[in-house]
Design a protein around this motif. Sequence first.
Motif, mmCIF file in Angstrom:
data_model
loop_
_atom_site.group_PDB
_atom_site.id
_atom_site.type_symbol
_atom_site.label_atom_id
_atom_site.label_comp_id
_atom_site.label_asym_id
_atom_site.label_seq_id
_atom_site.Cartn_x
_atom_site.Cartn_y
_atom_site.Cartn_z
ATOM 1 N N LEU A 72 -0.932 10.080 -7.310
ATOM 2 C CA LEU A 72 0.346 9.301 -6.821
ATOM 3 C C LEU A 72 -0.119 8.319 -7.155
ATOM 4 O O LEU A 72 0.771 7.663 -7.528
ATOM 5 N N GLU A 73 -1.164 8.209 -6.946
ATOM 6 C CA GLU A 73 -1.617 6.054 -7.166
ATOM 7 C C GLU A 73 -1.635 6.230 -8.898
ATOM 8 O O GLU A 73 -1.017 4.429 -9.037
ATOM 9 N N TYR A 74 -2.061 7.007 -9.375
ATOM 10 C CA TYR A 74 -1.835 6.614 -11.105
ATOM 11 C C TYR A 74 -0.168 6.134 -11.276
ATOM 12 O O TYR A 74 0.145 5.409 -12.070
ATOM 13 N N ILE A 75 0.823 7.291 -10.650
ATOM 14 C CA ILE A 75 1.609 6.719 -11.162
ATOM 15 C C ILE A 75 2.716 5.639 -10.042
ATOM 16 O O ILE A 75 3.316 4.500 -10.718
ATOM 17 N N PHE A 76 2.235 5.437 -8.460
ATOM 18 C CA PHE A 76 2.169 4.181 -8.976
ATOM 19 C C PHE A 76 1.889 2.858 -10.094
ATOM 20 O O PHE A 76 3.046 2.319 -9.800
ATOM 21 N N THR A 136 3.639 12.108 1.177
ATOM 22 C CA THR A 136 3.044 13.138 1.864
ATOM 23 C C THR A 136 1.688 14.221 0.572
ATOM 24 O O THR A 136 2.571 13.952 0.054
ATOM 25 N N THR A 137 -0.070 13.834 0.665
ATOM 26 C CA THR A 137 -0.630 14.570 -0.188
ATOM 27 C C THR A 137 -1.893 15.506 0.903
ATOM 28 O O THR A 137 -1.201 15.211 2.067
ATOM 29 N N SER A 138 -1.720 15.873 -0.039
ATOM 30 C CA SER A 138 -3.089 16.621 0.694
ATOM 31 C C SER A 138 -4.238 16.276 1.548
ATOM 32 O O SER A 138 -5.299 16.415 2.348
ATOM 33 N N ASP A 139 -4.133 14.943 1.091
ATOM 34 C CA ASP A 139 -5.042 13.955 1.642
ATOM 35 C C ASP A 139 -5.120 12.810 2.244
ATOM 36 O O ASP A 139 -5.739 11.822 2.812
ATOM 37 N N GLY A 140 -3.671 13.330 3.165
ATOM 38 C CA GLY A 140 -3.047 12.453 4.070
ATOM 39 C C GLY A 140 -2.203 11.648 3.368
ATOM 40 O O GLY A 140 -1.108 11.468 2.729
ATOM 41 N N GLU A 141 -0.860 10.698 4.335
ATOM 42 C CA GLU A 141 0.216 10.027 3.970
ATOM 43 C C GLU A 141 -0.388 9.148 2.986
ATOM 44 O O GLU A 141 -0.916 8.131 3.190
ATOM 45 N N ASP A 148 4.966 -4.524 -4.371
ATOM 46 C CA ASP A 148 3.771 -5.212 -4.304
ATOM 47 C C ASP A 148 2.672 -4.493 -4.681
ATOM 48 O O ASP A 148 1.660 -3.346 -3.953
ATOM 49 N N PRO A 149 3.023 -5.066 -6.310
ATOM 50 C CA PRO A 149 1.812 -4.109 -7.198
ATOM 51 C C PRO A 149 0.165 -4.074 -7.322
ATOM 52 O O PRO A 149 -0.680 -3.006 -6.963
ATOM 53 N N ALA A 150 0.033 -4.929 -6.544
ATOM 54 C CA ALA A 150 -1.311 -5.019 -5.980
ATOM 55 C C ALA A 150 -1.974 -4.281 -4.641
ATOM 56 O O ALA A 150 -2.833 -3.901 -4.235
ATOM 57 N N HIS A 151 -0.860 -4.517 -3.525
ATOM 58 C CA HIS A 151 -1.454 -3.863 -2.628
ATOM 59 C C HIS A 151 -0.104 -2.529 -1.971
ATOM 60 O O HIS A 151 -0.014 -2.083 -1.019
ATOM 61 N N GLY A 152 0.399 -2.250 -2.822
ATOM 62 C CA GLY A 152 1.744 -1.770 -2.510
ATOM 63 C C GLY A 152 1.353 -0.212 -2.470
ATOM 64 O O GLY A 152 2.390 0.291 -1.408
ATOM 65 N N PHE A 153 0.040 0.228 -2.810
ATOM 66 C CA PHE A 153 -0.360 1.321 -2.339
ATOM 67 C C PHE A 153 -1.334 1.563 -1.408
ATOM 68 O O PHE A 153 -2.081 1.053 -1.027
ATOM 69 N N THR A 154 -0.493 2.104 -0.055
ATOM 70 C CA THR A 154 -1.552 2.349 0.964
ATOM 71 C C THR A 154 -1.429 3.336 2.273
ATOM 72 O O THR A 154 -0.862 3.928 2.635
ATOM 73 N N ASP A 155 -2.822 3.569 1.727
ATOM 74 C CA ASP A 155 -3.007 5.154 2.287
ATOM 75 C C ASP A 155 -4.039 5.237 3.849
ATOM 76 O O ASP A 155 -4.965 5.769 4.083
ATOM 77 N N ASN A 156 -4.177 3.770 4.284
ATOM 78 C CA ASN A 156 -5.344 3.740 5.331
ATOM 79 C C ASN A 156 -4.108 3.648 6.658
ATOM 80 O O ASN A 156 -3.298 2.785 6.039
ATOM 81 N N GLU A 157 -3.965 4.756 7.588
ATOM 82 C CA GLU A 157 -3.297 4.590 8.666
ATOM 83 C C GLU A 157 -3.126 3.688 9.590
ATOM 84 O O GLU A 157 -2.366 3.272 9.606
ATOM 85 N N ALA A 158 -4.227 3.030 9.722
ATOM 86 C CA ALA A 158 -4.323 1.540 10.595
ATOM 87 C C ALA A 158 -2.713 0.583 9.760
ATOM 88 O O ALA A 158 -2.053 -0.084 10.689
ATOM 89 N N GLU A 159 -3.279 0.173 8.401
ATOM 90 C CA GLU A 159 -2.672 -0.693 7.451
ATOM 91 C C GLU A 159 -1.528 -0.323 7.075
ATOM 92 O O GLU A 159 0.393 -1.075 7.591
ATOM 93 N N ILE A 160 -0.811 1.090 7.203
ATOM 94 C CA ILE A 160 0.330 1.920 7.331
ATOM 95 C C ILE A 160 1.415 1.245 8.927
ATOM 96 O O ILE A 160 2.875 1.080 8.381
ATOM 97 N N GLU A 161 1.018 1.560 9.605
ATOM 98 C CA GLU A 161 0.948 1.989 10.783
ATOM 99 C C GLU A 161 1.745 0.006 11.114
ATOM 100 O O GLU A 161 2.803 0.035 11.361
ATOM 101 N N LYS A 162 0.743 -1.340 10.952
ATOM 102 C CA LYS A 162 0.817 -1.971 10.734
ATOM 103 C C LYS A 162 1.904 -2.837 9.512
ATOM 104 O O LYS A 162 2.486 -3.571 10.497
#
Length: 278
Positions: A72-76, A136-141, A148-162
Amino acid sequence: MKSLVLIFFLPILALAQDDQFTPASTNSLDHYVALYSATDLKVNATSSEELYSFVEKLNSKREGFKHDKAFLEYIFTKTHQRFLKNYTEYSSFNDLLNKGAYNCLTGTALYALLLEHFSIPYKIIETNYHIFLMATTSDGEVLLETTDPAHGFTDNEAEIEKRISGYKQNTIQQSTRKKQYYHFSFDLYNTVNLDEMLGLLYYNHAIKAYNNHQWVNAVAYLEKASLLYQSPRLEEFSRIILLSVVESKLDTSLKETYIKKIQYVRKRKMEVVADASY
């Protein structure tokens, strides 16, 4: 009516099993690429060959990834590098594919089509002035922020909530003090599907036409949007454009025609709401 700049989706920048994704039928991709491209009524059909070639390359790379989140990150990353080159506030889906000009709506539309193609579970989330994806992936949301090409892929739960907390505030990031922006009277946080996304693409064209005082085009796009997606934003915009058309210098007969069209859109919205209440 005092001239206001209406805005739709603006960028908001950075603040389990290993089941493989099975590519969906390309018919779905063909279907929606054709529909999304057709929203730009004044240009010729988009050549989709580059997109399909890109999708085939992604297909060929899939087996090299042990984890679906990594794929998914590769696609992004690769999608951003290939297609999302210059942020342009009211660019169309055609502009994205042909010129690399995109906004958060068209960028999200493209990513949604790719996730749909690879059968990656996802949700398109619409707020007042922004739209983003949750996958949704098997490794989490994962949250996908297409502007945001630099930081638009966010898999950290706290950062997602923020980030989601920031989106829910529905505040406008004004690009210039010389413009007076319109603030919607509602707060949106909705999940939309690919067909409703088509309605939002038409709606964005309607907003662009309105800002350029092209009342006829604005009404035409609003009609198309209302057939696909019933939303508070359409009802509120229809009221704004109705007042603008009434006060415009259009020919009397043409003005009456478009007033009736707008009133029909508003009536249809009320009928849908009434039916849903039963």
